[in-house]
Design a protein around this motif. Structure first.
Motif, PDB file in Angstrom:
ATOM      1  N   ASP A   1       1.526 -83.404  20.260  1.00  0.00           N
ATOM      2  CA  ASP A   1       2.346 -82.994  21.397  1.00  0.00           C
ATOM      3  C   ASP A   1       3.767 -82.734  20.897  1.00  0.00           C
ATOM      4  O   ASP A   1       4.281 -83.506  20.084  1.00  0.00           O
ATOM      5  CB  ASP A   1       2.361 -84.165  22.398  1.00  0.00           C
ATOM      6  CG  ASP A   1       2.660 -83.704  23.805  1.00  0.00           C
ATOM      7  OD1 ASP A   1       2.797 -82.492  24.000  1.00  0.00           O
ATOM      8  OD2 ASP A   1       2.754 -84.579  24.690  1.00  0.00           O
TER       9      ASP A   1
ATOM     10  N   LYS B   1      -4.139 -86.625  19.456  1.00  0.00           N
ATOM     11  CA  LYS B   1      -3.748 -85.305  19.986  1.00  0.00           C
ATOM     12  C   LYS B   1      -2.257 -85.128  19.747  1.00  0.00           C
ATOM     13  O   LYS B   1      -1.478 -86.090  19.855  1.00  0.00           O
ATOM     14  CB  LYS B   1      -4.130 -85.162  21.461  1.00  0.00           C
ATOM     15  CG  LYS B   1      -3.373 -86.041  22.400  1.00  0.00           C
ATOM     16  CD  LYS B   1      -3.617 -85.665  23.858  1.00  0.00           C
ATOM     17  CE  LYS B   1      -2.692 -86.519  24.729  1.00  0.00           C
ATOM     18  NZ  LYS B   1      -2.960 -86.564  26.102  1.00  0.00           N
TER      19      LYS B   1
ATOM     20  N   ASP C   1      -2.810 -92.238  25.521  1.00  0.00           N
ATOM     21  CA  ASP C   1      -1.523 -91.540  25.470  1.00  0.00           C
ATOM     22  C   ASP C   1      -0.448 -92.311  24.698  1.00  0.00           C
ATOM     23  O   ASP C   1       0.712 -91.908  24.681  1.00  0.00           O
ATOM     24  CB  ASP C   1      -0.998 -91.222  26.884  1.00  0.00           C
ATOM     25  CG  ASP C   1      -1.104 -89.735  27.157  1.00  0.00           C
ATOM     26  OD1 ASP C   1      -1.749 -89.025  26.362  1.00  0.00           O
ATOM     27  OD2 ASP C   1      -0.530 -89.275  28.165  1.00  0.00           O
TER      28      ASP C   1
ATOM     29  N   GLU D   1       7.763 -83.586  17.408  1.00  0.00           N
ATOM     30  CA  GLU D   1       6.309 -83.662  17.534  1.00  0.00           C
ATOM     31  C   GLU D   1       5.844 -85.119  17.398  1.00  0.00           C
ATOM     32  O   GLU D   1       6.390 -85.889  16.604  1.00  0.00           O
ATOM     33  CB  GLU D   1       5.637 -82.808  16.445  1.00  0.00           C
ATOM     34  CG  GLU D   1       4.128 -82.786  16.613  1.00  0.00           C
ATOM     35  CD  GLU D   1       3.445 -81.736  15.762  1.00  0.00           C
ATOM     36  OE1 GLU D   1       4.109 -81.094  14.918  1.00  0.00           O
ATOM     37  OE2 GLU D   1       2.213 -81.585  15.940  1.00  0.00           O
TER      38      GLU D   1
END
Ligand code: NDP
Ligand code: GDR
Length: 354
Positions: free
Chosen positions: A281, A279, A295, A287
């Motif tokens: 972020d 994912k 995470d 980024e």
């Protein structure tokens, strides 16, 4: 006599494409000759399996000759000795980012080198007998004028590499028209494989993910995640090179898959193969790509990999090649990523410092 002789000379035989092309031509019954550069250590890893006896580098169906694209006399000597019926000019300083640092050298090899080779053919009196393939590139389209790109799309090169390749493209067209040479430009879009050079983006991604998966590396650092490329498999693309030289008349062809994917997408698909969902972020240089479960940060942006001028989007239209050569890609994007990931997982398990 020349009609039945099938003797190929490959410049750049030690590279990704040269190695697959040499295999392909040997399989077809050609006598294959390759030009290699003198290096301080062996640069023949990709073709070592093609020696008659790899253990002692015994040559048989594949013969190697020292030469360099910056040395005209070496090219004349090899061509005069080998008397090839087909020449594939694959040798190049092929890294776009590096070409900004080595712009003059890139022009010497990728531009002047091509005319040296064409003139060597003339010097040997073979201009009516040899069929010539030039490794042209989708980088010629650069800041693209239309989407998708085909043989009629205007060029707009965006790097010293692309500018050098543009000279080669036109000198091939010119020698075809001036001397009636059978000479073709293959405008090949990006093609990859487990043999891809380690610092091109696809291979860098698959190598790094294999190392991260095995616990040898923390993070993968990349430049522009949003660049889009039309990525095919090198094995498919060398067949197209050969097909171009088997026609009645010489011509220029785009070779591509007709699909485009971003660097970001390549990263996502490759991580999926080792069971990780990425994912994203943050924005721009801040980024990061994280493991959706833990995470943990696995991908970072490092501006050192940005280019002074970028090629944002490439997408090829290979319908002329399909119609005239009967060529079509056989490996999907997903299967290309799987092939490269599997090979790098195997490699890193055997040799973590590879
Ligand atoms: P690689 O970088 O893997 O191979 C380049 C080859 O050129 C190597 O054999 C290298 O030798 C040789 N070489 C470099 N400089 C010289 C020199 N001065 N004299 C003689 N040989 C030299 O490239 P690829 O196989 O990926 O690509 C083949 C060709 O196709 C290149 O011209 C590239 O620009 C072009 N191209 C590639 C595409 C791709 O997606 N792969 C797409 C479109 C075009 P060494 O092993 O000693 O370094
Ligand atoms: P390219 O291939 O420049 O298209 O040239 P490369 O894999 O180097 O780059 C593709 C895109 O990825 C972006 N990128 C990164 N690239 C590298 N190398 N390393 C990174 O860390 C990174 N992060 C993002 C680049 O900015 C670019 O947009 C290749 C070569 O084989 C040429 O010889 C050939 O002519 C063309 O393909 C078609």
């Amino acid at each position: 006599m020349d009609q039945v002789r099938r003797v190929a000379l490959i410049t750049g035989i030690t590279g990704q494409d040269g190695s697959y092309l040499a295999e392909f031509l040997i399989e077809k019954g050609y006598e294959v000759h390759g030009i290699i550069r003198r290096a301080s250590s062996f640069n023949t890893t990709r073709i070592q399996h093609l020696y008659d006896d790899p253990k002692c580098h015994k040559q048989g169906k594949m013969q190697l000759h020292y030469g360099d694209m910056t040395d005209s006399s070496s090219l004349v000597k090899v061509i005069s000795k080998v008397q090839p019926t087909e020449i594939y000019n694959l040798a190049a300083q092929s890294h776009v980012k590096v070409s900004f640092e080595l712009s003059e050298y890139t022009a010497e090899v990728d531009a002047v080198g091509t005319v040296r080779l064409l003139d060597a053919i003339n010097t040997c009196g073979l201009e009516k007998k040899v069929k010539f393939y030039q490794a042209s590139t989708s980088e010629l389209y650069g800041k693209v004028k239309e989407v998708p790109q085909n043989e009629k799309t205007p060029f707009y090169p965006r790097s010293p590499y692309a500018c050098a390749k543009m000279y080669s493209y036109w000198i091939v067209v010119n020698y075809r028209e001036a001397y009636n040479m059978y000479a073709c430009n293959g405008i090949l879009f990006n093609h990859e494989s487990p043999r891809r050079g380690e610092n091109f983006v696809t291979r860098k991604i698959t190598r790094s993910i294999a190392k991260i998966h095995l616990g040898f590396q923390e993070v993968l650092e990349l430049g522009n995640l949003d660049a889009k490329r039309d990525w095919g498999h090198a094995k498919d693309y060398v067949k197209a090179m050969w097909l171009m030289l088997q026609q009645n008349t010489p011509d220029d062809y785009v070779i591509a898959t007709g699909e485009t994917h971003s660097v970001r997408e390549f990263v996502e698909v490759a991580f999926k193969i080792v069971g990780i969902t990425i994912k994203w972020d943050g924005k721009d240089v801040n980024e990061v790509g994280k493991d959706a479960k833990s995470d943990r940060i696995l991908v970072k942006v490092n501006p050192k990999y940005f280019r002074p001028t970028e090629v944002d989007l490439l997408l090829g239209d290979a319908s002329k090649a399909e119609e005239k050569l009967g060529w079509k890609p056989t490996v999907s994007f997903q299967d290309l990523v799987i092939d490269m990931m599997q090979a790098d997982l195997e490699l890193m398990k055997k040799n973590p410092v590879a």
